[in-house]
Scaffold this motif. Structure first.
Motif, PDB file in Angstrom:
ATOM      1  N   ALA A 302       0.842  -1.206   0.000  1.00 37.30           N
ATOM      2  CA  ALA A 302       0.000   0.000   0.000  1.00 37.30           C
ATOM      3  C   ALA A 302       0.873   1.250   0.000  1.00 37.30           C
ATOM      4  O   ALA A 302       1.556   1.549   0.986  1.00 37.30           O
ATOM      5  CB  ALA A 302      -0.916  -0.007   1.216  1.00 37.30           C
ATOM      6  N   LEU A 303       0.846   1.988  -1.113  1.00 37.77           N
ATOM      7  CA  LEU A 303       1.660   3.188  -1.292  1.00 37.77           C
ATOM      8  C   LEU A 303       0.814   4.448  -1.198  1.00 37.77           C
ATOM      9  O   LEU A 303      -0.414   4.411  -1.377  1.00 37.77           O
ATOM     10  CB  LEU A 303       2.349   3.152  -2.659  1.00 37.77           C
ATOM     11  N   THR A 304       1.471   5.573  -0.933  1.00 39.85           N
ATOM     12  CA  THR A 304       0.767   6.856  -0.949  1.00 39.85           C
ATOM     13  C   THR A 304       0.749   7.474  -2.342  1.00 39.85           C
ATOM     14  O   THR A 304      -0.026   8.393  -2.596  1.00 39.85           O
ATOM     15  CB  THR A 304       1.425   7.845   0.028  1.00 39.85           C
ATOM     16  N   GLU A 305       1.618   6.982  -3.233  1.00 39.20           N
ATOM     17  CA  GLU A 305       1.649   7.434  -4.627  1.00 39.20           C
ATOM     18  C   GLU A 305       1.560   6.213  -5.523  1.00 39.20           C
ATOM     19  O   GLU A 305       1.949   5.113  -5.142  1.00 39.20           O
ATOM     20  CB  GLU A 305       2.945   8.203  -4.919  1.00 39.20           C
ATOM     21  N   ASN A 306       1.076   6.412  -6.742  1.00 38.62           N
ATOM     22  CA  ASN A 306       0.889   5.287  -7.654  1.00 38.62           C
ATOM     23  C   ASN A 306       2.181   4.527  -7.898  1.00 38.62           C
ATOM     24  O   ASN A 306       3.279   5.085  -7.837  1.00 38.62           O
ATOM     25  CB  ASN A 306       0.368   5.782  -9.010  1.00 38.62           C
ATOM     26  N   TYR A 307       2.020   3.251  -8.188  1.00 40.34           N
ATOM     27  CA  TYR A 307       3.157   2.474  -8.661  1.00 40.34           C
ATOM     28  C   TYR A 307       3.681   3.081  -9.959  1.00 40.34           C
ATOM     29  O   TYR A 307       2.960   3.787 -10.675  1.00 40.34           O
ATOM     30  CB  TYR A 307       2.743   1.020  -8.907  1.00 40.34           C
ATOM     31  N   TYR A 308       4.909   2.793 -10.252  1.00 40.79           N
ATOM     32  CA  TYR A 308       5.551   3.295 -11.472  1.00 40.79           C
ATOM     33  C   TYR A 308       4.957   2.654 -12.717  1.00 40.79           C
ATOM     34  O   TYR A 308       4.886   3.274 -13.774  1.00 40.79           O
ATOM     35  CB  TYR A 308       7.054   2.985 -11.386  1.00 40.79           C
ATOM     36  N   ASN A 309       4.487   1.398 -12.578  1.00 43.73           N
ATOM     37  CA  ASN A 309       4.037   0.641 -13.748  1.00 43.73           C
ATOM     38  C   ASN A 309       2.522   0.568 -13.906  1.00 43.73           C
ATOM     39  O   ASN A 309       2.028   0.167 -14.961  1.00 43.73           O
ATOM     40  CB  ASN A 309       4.594  -0.785 -13.713  1.00 43.73           C
ATOM     41  N   VAL A 310       1.770   0.942 -12.871  1.00 42.84           N
ATOM     42  CA  VAL A 310       0.314   0.907 -12.977  1.00 42.84           C
ATOM     43  C   VAL A 310      -0.288   2.116 -12.272  1.00 42.84           C
ATOM     44  O   VAL A 310       0.310   2.666 -11.339  1.00 42.84           O
ATOM     45  CB  VAL A 310      -0.282  -0.390 -12.367  1.00 42.84           C
ATOM     46  N   ASP A 311      -1.467   2.485 -12.709  1.00 41.86           N
ATOM     47  CA  ASP A 311      -2.166   3.629 -12.115  1.00 41.86           C
ATOM     48  C   ASP A 311      -2.946   3.149 -10.896  1.00 41.86           C
ATOM     49  O   ASP A 311      -4.179   3.088 -10.892  1.00 41.86           O
ATOM     50  CB  ASP A 311      -3.101   4.247 -13.162  1.00 41.86           C
ATOM     51  N   ASP A 312      -2.200   2.786  -9.850  1.00 42.28           N
ATOM     52  CA  ASP A 312      -2.812   2.198  -8.665  1.00 42.28           C
ATOM     53  C   ASP A 312      -1.845   2.326  -7.496  1.00 42.28           C
ATOM     54  O   ASP A 312      -0.625   2.299  -7.679  1.00 42.28           O
ATOM     55  CB  ASP A 312      -3.135   0.715  -8.922  1.00 42.28           C
ATOM     56  N   LYS A 313      -2.395   2.481  -6.305  1.00 39.30           N
ATOM     57  CA  LYS A 313      -1.588   2.571  -5.093  1.00 39.30           C
ATOM     58  C   LYS A 313      -1.723   1.324  -4.227  1.00 39.30           C
ATOM     59  O   LYS A 313      -1.031   1.194  -3.234  1.00 39.30           O
ATOM     60  CB  LYS A 313      -2.031   3.781  -4.250  1.00 39.30           C
ATOM     61  N   SER A 314      -2.632   0.409  -4.584  1.00 42.12           N
ATOM     62  CA  SER A 314      -3.048  -0.700  -3.738  1.00 42.12           C
ATOM     63  C   SER A 314      -3.676  -0.141  -2.457  1.00 42.12           C
ATOM     64  O   SER A 314      -4.033   1.047  -2.395  1.00 42.12           O
ATOM     65  CB  SER A 314      -1.905  -1.654  -3.434  1.00 42.12           C
ATOM     66  N   HIS A 315      -3.829  -0.943  -1.430  1.00 43.84           N
ATOM     67  CA  HIS A 315      -4.600  -0.510  -0.272  1.00 43.84           C
ATOM     68  C   HIS A 315      -4.156  -1.268   0.981  1.00 43.84           C
ATOM     69  O   HIS A 315      -3.556  -2.348   0.906  1.00 43.84           O
ATOM     70  CB  HIS A 315      -6.091  -0.756  -0.505  1.00 43.84           C
TER      71      HIS A 315
END
Length: 534
Positions: A302-315
């Motif tokens: 779970a990141l506060t900024e999007n992953y480098y490879n996908v438009d998602d931060k997880s949760h």
């Protein structure tokens, strides 16, 4: 017990920073004398011949049971397979000697290490066999891949809802066999072939032997319950009744403790006493274990900024209010708290919840964050401010660093991964770990990686984030003892402490010496030689 006199050792006691030549006398499993020269006629003598004597390594986070059990599965680690075709070949070889209808299970799978740089598909697994259920466990332990027969046995179909905190991946609206995160994986685990208690005990014995050969004298099982739920606990309780050499600590999955009739009402002190009585003090209870996110390399941290490879931060896995309530419940029962947090969003969530627990003046136990891979400077500052300790998964820098730099995190975040340097500078108590079997078990390898911060390709991630050899060695000896609250008993070479030590052929503090397991000549626990290099 016979006295042991170690002569002519270069001693790195972890009290001072400089080795010194001397003799050490051991009696009743403890260091009783350390001098430039000792004469003792009644002692057995071991001439160190100038080798370097260090405290035994204290491994604060790995999975001994999984490590031992995986040895019977099909090996799909990057060391064994390089592409999907080789995975299929390895699984088919096992299927060909396995009766129809029985499981074929692999371990160590990592799609980012494959030539194709993608996941194997359900169709590619079905091409091996649809008579055999096939399941492969990811190296992160946070996902797996199943063929259609395995999904059918587990009752997972197109209508099955995703569990909270996990999901069943799809391609073109069709299940593709990928199960992400523990709540999804746990729907498969009950259907996998269960090892017998005897097999689990043997797996632990194999793990102990291997760990000792790496210089580890104390190890923490990082999640009792992760492999096979309550069966893990039963196996550990049987194992610790035996006469074992290595000192063991148990983190127990909080859900297992909530669901088990025999555990759910016990306080920390009550359960700790039970474990110590069973093991005659050789094993103890460490903490209650929680998970608040997944793994970077499968895009579930779970990141506060999007992953480098996908438009998602997880949760995060556990909603904040529920996490805080869980922590308070276990804290009231006196449990130290340990929580898995890879992404900075998860780390912030954990710190916020721990801060509430630590604000209670009656709570005096350890609160720990495990992995801390993408923690920011402000997070380490918050750990310091709230008396929170941690352990860094620095092995990721070598084993996955290139992929994090190029794919998952991007250059800027990858350069600051596993920021043990900040913890060192800020005075946060921390250790280093391998999370074995996610990465190989080897404290010397872990120390090397933390100091070099070099990836498999030779790229250095964060020149200014390197630890010194002494700092990294400290993290795996005396700091491990402090994290375990056993610094009065082990972690350094001092009079009165347990004679847990390792003899190395070369000086591990010398930057010109390559740190590798071949340096280990002897491992001693409580003054007894438990490993000697062939």
């Amino acid at each position: 017990m016979t006295k042991l006199l170690i002569k002519n050792a270069n001693i790195i006691d972890m009290v001072g920073t400089t080795p010194y030549l001397g003799d050490i006398l051991v009696e009743n499993g403890k260091f009783i004398q350390i001098e430039e020269e000792i004469t003792e006629d009644e002692a057995d003598v071991l001439d160190a011949e100038g080798r370097f004597l260090i405290p035994g390594f204290i491994d604060t986070h790995s999975h001994l049971l999984l490590y031992g059990l995986y040895k019977s599965l099909v090996e799909l680690t990057p060391q064994a397979v390089g592409n999907i075709g080789e995975i299929q070949t390895a699984l088919k070889q096992r299927a060909d000697v396995t009766p129809a209808g029985e499981w074929v299970v692999g371990h160590g799978y990592s799609e980012i290490e494959l030539a194709e740089d993608r996941h194997i598909t359900i169709d590619e697994l079905d091409a091996i066999s649809t008579e055999h259920p096939i399941y492969i466990r990811h190296s992160s332990a946070h996902m797996g891949v199943a063929n259609s027969r395995a999904l059918e046995i587990a009752g997972i179909n197109e209508e099955t809802p995703d569990p909270d905190g996990g999901y069943f991946a799809r391609t073109d609206d069709r299940l593709n066999g990928l199960l992400f995160e523990l709540p999804a994986v746990e729907m498969m685990l009950p259907h996998l072939p269960k090892p017998s208690k005897a097999e689990m005990i043997e797996a632990l014995a194999v793990a102990e032997s291997d760990y000792i050969s790496k210089g580890i004298t104390t190890a923490s099982e990082a999640c009792v319950g992760l492999a096979h739920g309550k069966d893990d606990y039963d196996a550990f309780m049987a194992y610790i009744k035996q006469e074992n050499a290595m000192k063991l600590r148990l983190m127990i999955d909080y859900q297992l403790m909530l669901e088990s009739e025999s555990l759910k009402e016990l306080s920390f002190d009550e359960l700790k006493q039970q474990i110590e009585d069973l093991s005659q003090g050789q094993c103890t209870l460490d903490s209650a274990k929680f998970f608040q996110d997944g793994s970077i390399q499968i895009n579930t941290a779970a990141l506060t900024e999007n992953y480098y490879n996908v438009d998602d931060k997880s949760h995060i896995i556990i909603p904040q209010e529920k996490l805080e309530a869980l922590y308070m419940d276990f804290a009231r029962r006196g449990y130290p708290l340990t929580t898995h947090g890879n992404g900075d969003a998860a780390i912030k969530s954990i710190i916020k919840a721990y801060a509430k627990v630590n604000a209670d003046s009656d709570y005096e136990k350890v609160t720990r964050v495990e992995h801390i891979q993408t923690g920011k400077y402000e997070d380490i500052e918050a750990m310091k401010a709230n008396n929170i300790e941690g352990s860094f998964f620095t092995n990721h820098l070598y084993y996955y660093g290139d992929k994090h730099y190029e794919k998952f995190l991007g250059p800027e975040r990858a350069e600051k991964m596993d920021p043990a340097r900040w913890a060192e500078d800020l005075g946060v108590l921390y250790t280093l770990h391998s999370d074995c079997p996610v990465t190989p078990i080897s404290p010397l390898d872990t120390i090397r990686i933390a100091c070099d911060r070099m990836t498999k390709s030779g790229r250095v991630l964060g020149e200014d984030m390197k630890l010194t050899r002494f700092e990294a060695l400290k993290a795996m000896t005396i700091s491990g003892a402090k994290l375990n609250c056993t610094e009065s008993e082990n972690g350094s070479v001092e009079i009165g402490k347990a004679a847990d030590f390792v003899l190395l052929d070369e000086n591990p503090l010398d930057d010109d010496i390559v740190l590798e397991d071949a340096l280990i000549m002897y491992t001693f626990i409580d003054g007894d030689m438990v490993y000697k290099r062939d």
